[in-house]
Design an enzyme around this catalytic site. Structure first.
Site, mmCIF file in Angstrom:
data_model
loop_
_atom_site.group_PDB
_atom_site.id
_atom_site.type_symbol
_atom_site.label_atom_id
_atom_site.label_comp_id
_atom_site.label_asym_id
_atom_site.label_seq_id
_atom_site.Cartn_x
_atom_site.Cartn_y
_atom_site.Cartn_z
ATOM 1 N N TYR A 85 -14.217 -2.254 6.032
ATOM 2 C CA TYR A 85 -13.081 -2.229 5.111
ATOM 3 C C TYR A 85 -12.814 -3.622 4.554
ATOM 4 O O TYR A 85 -12.921 -4.623 5.268
ATOM 5 C CB TYR A 85 -11.835 -1.707 5.841
ATOM 6 C CG TYR A 85 -10.731 -1.325 4.908
ATOM 7 C CD1 TYR A 85 -10.875 -0.225 4.066
ATOM 8 C CD2 TYR A 85 -9.547 -2.035 4.854
ATOM 9 C CE1 TYR A 85 -9.868 0.143 3.192
ATOM 10 C CE2 TYR A 85 -8.534 -1.673 3.982
ATOM 11 C CZ TYR A 85 -8.696 -0.581 3.154
ATOM 12 O OH TYR A 85 -7.699 -0.231 2.291
ATOM 13 N N HIS A 124 -12.336 7.097 -6.417
ATOM 14 C CA HIS A 124 -11.901 5.696 -6.441
ATOM 15 C C HIS A 124 -13.060 4.859 -5.909
ATOM 16 O O HIS A 124 -13.447 5.015 -4.755
ATOM 17 C CB HIS A 124 -10.662 5.562 -5.547
ATOM 18 C CG HIS A 124 -10.172 4.154 -5.311
ATOM 19 N ND1 HIS A 124 -9.055 3.635 -5.940
ATOM 20 C CD2 HIS A 124 -10.630 3.163 -4.498
ATOM 21 C CE1 HIS A 124 -8.856 2.376 -5.523
ATOM 22 N NE2 HIS A 124 -9.792 2.071 -4.649
ATOM 23 N N HIS A 138 -4.253 -7.127 -4.095
ATOM 24 C CA HIS A 138 -5.052 -7.773 -3.033
ATOM 25 C C HIS A 138 -5.699 -9.072 -3.510
ATOM 26 O O HIS A 138 -5.850 -10.017 -2.735
ATOM 27 C CB HIS A 138 -6.166 -6.825 -2.556
ATOM 28 C CG HIS A 138 -5.678 -5.684 -1.732
ATOM 29 N ND1 HIS A 138 -5.090 -5.847 -0.502
ATOM 30 C CD2 HIS A 138 -5.715 -4.336 -1.951
ATOM 31 C CE1 HIS A 138 -4.785 -4.651 0.007
ATOM 32 N NE2 HIS A 138 -5.145 -3.719 -0.852
ATOM 33 N N ARG A 157 -1.994 -2.443 -8.365
ATOM 34 C CA ARG A 157 -1.858 -2.064 -6.962
ATOM 35 C C ARG A 157 -3.055 -2.618 -6.177
ATOM 36 O O ARG A 157 -2.903 -3.543 -5.392
ATOM 37 C CB ARG A 157 -1.720 -0.542 -6.818
ATOM 38 C CG ARG A 157 -1.077 -0.136 -5.481
ATOM 39 C CD ARG A 157 -2.092 -0.127 -4.339
ATOM 40 N NE ARG A 157 -3.210 0.762 -4.667
ATOM 41 C CZ ARG A 157 -4.377 0.706 -4.077
ATOM 42 N NH1 ARG A 157 -4.614 -0.167 -3.126
ATOM 43 N NH2 ARG A 157 -5.358 1.512 -4.438
ATOM 44 N N ASP A 158 -4.254 -2.102 -6.432
ATOM 45 C CA ASP A 158 -5.414 -2.663 -5.747
ATOM 46 C C ASP A 158 -5.585 -4.128 -6.164
ATOM 47 O O ASP A 158 -5.973 -4.988 -5.367
ATOM 48 C CB ASP A 158 -6.670 -1.850 -6.087
ATOM 49 C CG ASP A 158 -7.618 -1.709 -4.905
ATOM 50 O OD1 ASP A 158 -7.759 -2.686 -4.152
ATOM 51 O OD2 ASP A 158 -8.219 -0.652 -4.727
ATOM 52 N N HIS A 194 -15.276 1.075 -5.415
ATOM 53 C CA HIS A 194 -15.342 -0.389 -5.432
ATOM 54 C C HIS A 194 -16.770 -0.804 -5.754
ATOM 55 O O HIS A 194 -17.713 -0.030 -5.596
ATOM 56 C CB HIS A 194 -14.857 -0.968 -4.101
ATOM 57 C CG HIS A 194 -13.364 -1.024 -4.010
ATOM 58 N ND1 HIS A 194 -12.624 -2.134 -4.342
ATOM 59 C CD2 HIS A 194 -12.464 -0.077 -3.667
ATOM 60 C CE1 HIS A 194 -11.334 -1.881 -4.185
ATOM 61 N NE2 HIS A 194 -11.200 -0.635 -3.778
ATOM 62 N N SER A 208 -13.478 2.964 -0.335
ATOM 63 C CA SER A 208 -12.705 1.730 -0.121
ATOM 64 C C SER A 208 -13.579 0.498 0.034
ATOM 65 O O SER A 208 -13.199 -0.597 -0.350
ATOM 66 C CB SER A 208 -11.862 1.858 1.152
ATOM 67 O OG SER A 208 -11.239 3.098 1.230
#
Lengths: 339, 339
Positions: free
Chosen positions: A286, A195, A18, A14-15, A197, A168
């Site tokens: 973002y 979650h 990108h 899913r991520d 990054h 995010s």
């Protein structure tokens, strides 16, 4: 520190979308699902990078249809549940119902950190459908821990049984993470998730800090496959969890091999910390702004980092990527004036 | 948490030597020194990867002579001091005297974490020469915090004014780091330093944890250029230090640009976390074993990770790389028996 089991929610499919402009093929989705499932992760997320309904002109079309993405994951996951991401406004109740029919058992309803209100119908409908419901508060660095808690309480009142602090932009420090998770732990009855990054190279460290404060559900992706500098890498997280003797269900070697032999070759460019992704984490913009800033930087002959710093100062949120052109033009004009 | 200035000791031109088999040219050393110096780091280390006297059949010959490496750094550093690494047994008192004559102002005398005794003469001689003396306790995960403190006390008694916890294998968790640094802080009058590697993706996080416990001198290299999974990357560390408002003297953008535009193109292969370097951090084996394990793995048809796990169980330390062939042969035999 508690010594509870950590549920890994894998977001490679899913991520990770990108990182290849949502171009996973059905064959890749099938293979990666089987590998993640065999490695022992409990939940596998498979959706367009921007969630249900994300395949569009604005966010980029996925290679496969939403149905094919979800059903391929469902068909190939023997033990893991399949989750989908839903951003209200991009995804609708109809999308949710279809995802449920196709076999998704978990939905993560995602809103900007100050906009939990928009998740109400979706969380309630998901509960009526019998799905497991997760509230997903994105860009969690953009508001205070206290405000974030208030938004989390809304999601809990709608019926979400897990609430996530979502970093995010990879912009949280370890103390930032601790303050948010510990406040959730003190004040919520739901399970708590994190979650992360890796923009500031703190993905694994923040996940461990989150666990220490009470989070028992952690997102990760193989080789960090994901937006910007990538997600917390599953195999790195599992190595550290194992060293700390925190049970997590994932086989370290299987996750390492899948990351190295299958996921890295799929990457269009290495998912890593570079000047731009580091700037994203540093400024807290973002990650969807990254490609736009790069392009605009080239077109107008300005440093993409300066664009992102300016965008951060303006308080831009996801969806305002069109601000970038104006900023790039302004910066280019200033350069001319001072040249 | 204190709010003291952090002295960055840049090791791009020393630990980074490992990543290109010690093949920096004079021109590269000059350019990189000027960039680090201009970015504001206070100390620049320039030596063969294995320290003074390291250029040899055993450790690999450096492209340039020891004199050229050191004098090129000294000549191109306007503000930063130049440090050299010295592992007693590889480097000698004579090497040290020459390095001092060539302009090195700081020496870091490095021993295995349980063998500080061998540093006595070198630290004392360096003090007599008027050099700044740093004790460097390598593979700090291999002994208890209490034992490490005892070794540190020896180095302090010889006259070292800074003592480092050196996470050579990138094997320390954040708590492991905290325990060691806090014990040093309570019991030593010296300055305290931390040198991290990124095998478990904790280089930056461990450096911050070390600072919070009292370390005020931190090693880093541009783009993480260094052995194994690389060192703590300067630009990533500085981004986090800046976010935490911890003064460190380094210009973030200059360090980012140098990492991206100059150091990454010099790398022979990307310095990153992969299966092997993650295994090094997970098992705690010294990074010099990496290439040997890869080669032996190929030669004998066994998984290099299994070699490293076995080597770790045997308690091998730096210098015992020759054990690897025997281990690989044994593993290969076992594979045949069970095949």
């Amino acid at each position: 520190m508690s010594n509870e089991y950590v549920t890994i929610n894998d977001v490679t499919l899913r991520d990770g979308m990108h990182a290849i402009r949502h171009q996973y093929t059905k064959e890749q989705i099938a293979e990666v699902t089987r590998l993640i499932d065999a490695s022992g992760a409990d939940i596998i997320e498979a959706t367009h990078g921007d969630g249900l309904g994300g395949s569009s002109i604005q966010f980029g079309f996925s290679k496969e249809t939403e149905k094919d993405i979800i059903t391929t994951a469902v068909d190939n996951a023997k033990n893991a549940k399949v989750s989908v991401l839903l951003l209200p406004g991009i995804g609708t109740i109809d999308h949710l119902k279809r995802a449920n029919e196709w076999g998704a058992q978990v939905v993560r309803v995602a809103t900007h950190c100050t906009e939990a209100d928009v998740s109400e119908q979706h969380i309630k409908t998901a509960n009526e459908l019998g799905m497991e419901t997760v509230g997903f508060l994105m860009m969690a660095h953009r508001t205070s821990p206290e405000n974030l808690l208030n938004e989390a309480k809304k999601m809990a009142s709608y019926g979400a049984t897990t609430i996530y602090v979502v970093d995010s932009a990879g912009a949280l420090t370890m103390d930032d993470t601790r303050r948010r998770i510990s406040l959730f732990k003190e004040n919520l009855d739901t399970e708590i998730g994190f979650h992360g990054h890796n923009n500031l190279s703190l993905g694994v460290a923040n996940s461990i800090a989150a666990y220490e404060e009470g989070a028992t559900r952690i997102d990760a992706s193989l080789a960090g496959m994901g937006a910007g500098a990538g997600n917390t890498a599953t195999e790195q997280l599992v190595a550290v969890l194992n060293k700390l003797e925190i049970a997590n269900g994932v086989d370290l070697y299987k996750s390492m091999d899948a990351a190295e032999n299958v996921i890295k070759p799929i990457m269009e460019r290495p998912v890593q910390i570079d000047s731009l992704s580091l700037t994203l984490g540093y400024t807290g913009v973002y990650s969807s702004f990254l490609l736009f800033a790069e392009r605009a930087g080239k077109e107008y002959g300005v440093d993409p980092r300066d664009i992102l710093v300016e965008i951060a100062n303006m308080g831009a949120v996801g969806g305002q990527e069109d601000w970038i052109i104006g900023v790039a033009q302004d910066l280019a004009k200033k350069q001319k004036v001072y040249a």
